[in-house]
Design an enzyme around this catalytic site. Structure first.
Site, PDB file in Angstrom:
ATOM      1  N   LYS A   1       0.810  -1.215   0.000  1.00  0.00           N
ATOM      2  CA  LYS A   1       0.000   0.000   0.000  1.00  0.00           C
ATOM      3  C   LYS A   1       0.845   1.268   0.000  1.00  0.00           C
ATOM      4  O   LYS A   1       0.437   2.286  -0.534  1.00  0.00           O
ATOM      5  CB  LYS A   1      -0.980  -0.002   1.185  1.00  0.00           C
ATOM      6  CG  LYS A   1      -2.107  -1.022   1.020  1.00  0.00           C
ATOM      7  CD  LYS A   1      -3.308  -0.732   1.911  1.00  0.00           C
ATOM      8  CE  LYS A   1      -4.472  -1.642   1.518  1.00  0.00           C
ATOM      9  NZ  LYS A   1      -5.692  -1.383   2.272  1.00  0.00           N
TER      10      LYS A   1
ATOM     11  N   LYS B   1      -5.249  -9.748  -6.176  1.00  0.00           N
ATOM     12  CA  LYS B   1      -6.535  -9.880  -5.496  1.00  0.00           C
ATOM     13  C   LYS B   1      -7.468  -8.725  -5.883  1.00  0.00           C
ATOM     14  O   LYS B   1      -7.013  -7.617  -6.168  1.00  0.00           O
ATOM     15  CB  LYS B   1      -6.348  -9.935  -3.978  1.00  0.00           C
ATOM     16  CG  LYS B   1      -6.262  -8.594  -3.284  1.00  0.00           C
ATOM     17  CD  LYS B   1      -6.441  -8.743  -1.777  1.00  0.00           C
ATOM     18  CE  LYS B   1      -6.674  -7.375  -1.138  1.00  0.00           C
ATOM     19  NZ  LYS B   1      -8.049  -7.078  -0.809  1.00  0.00           N
TER      20      LYS B   1
ATOM     21  N   LYS C   1     -10.814  -3.113  -2.989  1.00  0.00           N
ATOM     22  CA  LYS C   1     -11.596  -1.881  -3.058  1.00  0.00           C
ATOM     23  C   LYS C   1     -10.730  -0.740  -3.545  1.00  0.00           C
ATOM     24  O   LYS C   1     -11.155   0.080  -4.340  1.00  0.00           O
ATOM     25  CB  LYS C   1     -12.125  -1.503  -1.676  1.00  0.00           C
ATOM     26  CG  LYS C   1     -13.298  -2.331  -1.202  1.00  0.00           C
ATOM     27  CD  LYS C   1     -13.945  -1.645   0.007  1.00  0.00           C
ATOM     28  CE  LYS C   1     -14.054  -2.597   1.175  1.00  0.00           C
ATOM     29  NZ  LYS C   1     -12.953  -2.460   2.129  1.00  0.00           N
TER      30      LYS C   1
HETATM   31  P1  ATP Z   1      -8.807  -2.093   0.686  1.00  0.00           P
HETATM   32  O1  ATP Z   1      -8.350  -2.201  -0.741  1.00  0.00           O
HETATM   33  O2  ATP Z   1      -9.314  -0.724   1.077  1.00  0.00           O
HETATM   34  O3  ATP Z   1      -7.834  -2.686   1.668  1.00  0.00           O
HETATM   35  P2  ATP Z   1     -10.236  -4.557   0.615  1.00  0.00           P
HETATM   36  O4  ATP Z   1     -10.991  -4.850  -0.623  1.00  0.00           O
HETATM   37  O5  ATP Z   1      -8.928  -5.245   0.822  1.00  0.00           O
HETATM   38  O6  ATP Z   1     -10.116  -2.991   0.723  1.00  0.00           O
HETATM   39  P3  ATP Z   1     -10.851  -4.804   3.420  1.00  0.00           P
HETATM   40  O7  ATP Z   1     -11.888  -3.950   4.063  1.00  0.00           O
HETATM   41  O8  ATP Z   1      -9.417  -4.453   3.615  1.00  0.00           O
HETATM   42  O9  ATP Z   1     -11.197  -4.850   1.847  1.00  0.00           O
HETATM   43  O10 ATP Z   1     -11.069  -6.316   3.843  1.00  0.00           O
HETATM   44  C1  ATP Z   1     -12.311  -6.831   4.296  1.00  0.00           C
HETATM   45  C2  ATP Z   1     -12.262  -8.338   4.282  1.00  0.00           C
HETATM   46  O11 ATP Z   1     -12.330  -8.818   2.927  1.00  0.00           O
HETATM   47  C3  ATP Z   1     -10.984  -8.939   4.867  1.00  0.00           C
HETATM   48  O12 ATP Z   1     -11.327 -10.089   5.622  1.00  0.00           O
HETATM   49  C4  ATP Z   1     -10.176  -9.332   3.655  1.00  0.00           C
HETATM   50  O13 ATP Z   1      -9.290 -10.404   3.920  1.00  0.00           O
HETATM   51  C5  ATP Z   1     -11.272  -9.740   2.706  1.00  0.00           C
HETATM   52  N1  ATP Z   1     -10.872  -9.616   1.308  1.00  0.00           N
HETATM   53  C6  ATP Z   1     -10.524  -8.468   0.678  1.00  0.00           C
HETATM   54  N2  ATP Z   1     -10.242  -8.691  -0.606  1.00  0.00           N
HETATM   55  C7  ATP Z   1     -10.412 -10.033  -0.810  1.00  0.00           C
HETATM   56  C8  ATP Z   1     -10.277 -10.884  -1.945  1.00  0.00           C
HETATM   57  N3  ATP Z   1      -9.915 -10.395  -3.126  1.00  0.00           N
HETATM   58  N4  ATP Z   1     -10.524 -12.207  -1.798  1.00  0.00           N
HETATM   59  C9  ATP Z   1     -10.903 -12.719  -0.593  1.00  0.00           C
HETATM   60  N5  ATP Z   1     -11.053 -11.960   0.518  1.00  0.00           N
HETATM   61  C10 ATP Z   1     -10.806 -10.631   0.415  1.00  0.00           C
HETATM   62 MG    MG Z   2      -7.672  -4.707   2.458  1.00  0.00          MG
END
Ligand code: ATP
Ligand code: MG
Length: 332
Positions: free
Chosen positions: A112, A195, A198
């Site tokens: 990040k 992955k 968001k």
């Molecule tokens: P950001 O990019 O802001 O970090 P994010 O998409 O990673 O957002 P988080 O809020 O950080 O979302 O994570 C919320 C939950 O979703 C966590 O348990 C994380 O492990 C899970 N998660 C996030 N992206 C994935 C993915 N691509 N596949 C499976 N689990 C995911």
């Molecule tokens: Mg995340």
């Protein structure tokens, strides 16, 4: 009943299928025979700059989505992290127990911060996993349902718990990650070796749960697939197709092996077209329900307040133990 805890950041207008299949669906399932605490991680969200108005809106949208998905406030405490001050308070104590080098090893920080340059990243982004450890340990949970990307943070959490327990007195339970292998890492549709995220995925790479279903269908139909034409689950050789099979299997409950047979001799286009329909059928009622819930903000904020009260009682009891053991003088 064993306790579970997990959180999600309000860093977008919508959750995506990685969040849902990797973590949130397990939250819903675990409610049946566990005692859950689920929170919206607004303290974590501000580790990168957020517009205040947008952050507030997204936190409420996050709550509405969790309820629409099936989180039941009668079974689960659902709350906003900043409403329970013990998170930040325990976070500080744990920061003082964390080695600088230990924090530096966290790969999510490396990823990040690389975007903005390490020097420009906030100190909060650096200490984020330590706050996350506090989030978890306050509730002494048995399990933490998350995606694969959180495994390293969970290990740090266990290390810090153990360190505190041995330096002072047994205070924290060592939590186990609850990671379902099949859906632990849902990939970006356009860059299937990364992955779905968001904050890092392009719009075309991410299937948002609240998107117009037509838009989601189009994204699925335009997903990057791999060379060759055979529909086969092989994450090394065929990451794109494997990701589509994973999502299909998770939403329909059909085993991947059965899908491979069903699509034998057929093309990628068939798989994408079918999956697009499956996704549309899934998101359409979800989206309606979320929008309905968002219309009743008084109900939403009252659910969140009750959640914060229930969570706060548990968290403050743990924090009191911690303060006492660390050597702080109790207020008279
Ligand atoms: P950001 O990019 O802001 O970090 P994010 O998409 O990673 O957002 P988080 O809020 O950080 O979302 O994570 C919320 C939950 O979703 C966590 O348990 C994380 O492990 C899970 N998660 C996030 N992206 C994935 C993915 N691509 N596949 C499976 N689990 C995911
Ligand atoms: Mg995340």
């Amino acid at each position: 009943r064993p306790r579970v805890l997990s959180g999600i950041q309000p860093t977008a207008d919508s959750f995506h299928f990685g969040n849902y299949l990797g973590a949130l669906r397990q939250w819903v399932d675990l409610q049946r025979d566990h005692q859950p605490f689920f929170f919206i991680a607004d303290l974590h969200a501000i580790t990168v700059e957020q517009d205040p108005k947008v952050l507030r809106e997204r936190s409420l949208r996050a709550a509405a989505q969790l309820l629409a998905m099936g989180i039941d406030p009668a079974r689960s405490s659902i709350f906003i992290q900043s409403q329970v001050p013990a998170h930040a308070q325990l976070g500080w104590v744990l920061q003082c127990l964390t080695g600088f080098g230990e924090a530096r090893r966290m790969t999510q920080f490396k990823d990040k911060s690389a975007k903005q340059g390490e020097g420009a990243a906030s100190v909060g982004l650096f200490t984020y996993p330590v706050l996350q450890a506090a989030d978890i340990l306050l509730y002494r949970p048995h399990y933490v349902p998350v995606g694969e990307d959180q495994r390293q943070h969970l290990e740090l959490t266990r290390d810090l718990a153990q360190r505190f327990n041995s330096r002072y007195k047994k205070t924290f339970r060592l939590p186990e990650p609850y990671i379902l292998k099949a859906t632990a890492k849902i990939a970006d549709l356009q860059e299937p070796t990364r992955k779905m995220s968001k904050s890092a995925s392009s719009a075309a790479g991410i299937i948002d749960m609240l998107d117009d279903p037509k838009v989601s269908a189009k994204k699925v139909r335009s997903a990057v697939t791999d060379s060759g034409s055979e529909i086969r689950f092989d994450t090394e050789e065929k990451p794109g197709v494997s990701n589509l099979l994973t999502i299909h299997s998770a939403l329909t409950g059909t085993a991947i092996g059965d899908l491979e047979q069903e699509y034998a001799g057929r093309g990628y286009g068939d798989l994408k077209k079918d999956l697009a329909e499956i996704v549309v059928d899934f998101v359409t009622p979800f989206r309606e329900r979320t929008l309905e819930l968002l219309d009743d903000q008084a109900h939403l904020t009252s659910v969140l307040q009750q959640g914060a009260e229930a969570a706060g009682a548990v968290a403050e009891a743990t924090l009191r133990d911690v303060y006492q053991r660390v050597g702080f003088v109790a207020a008279a």
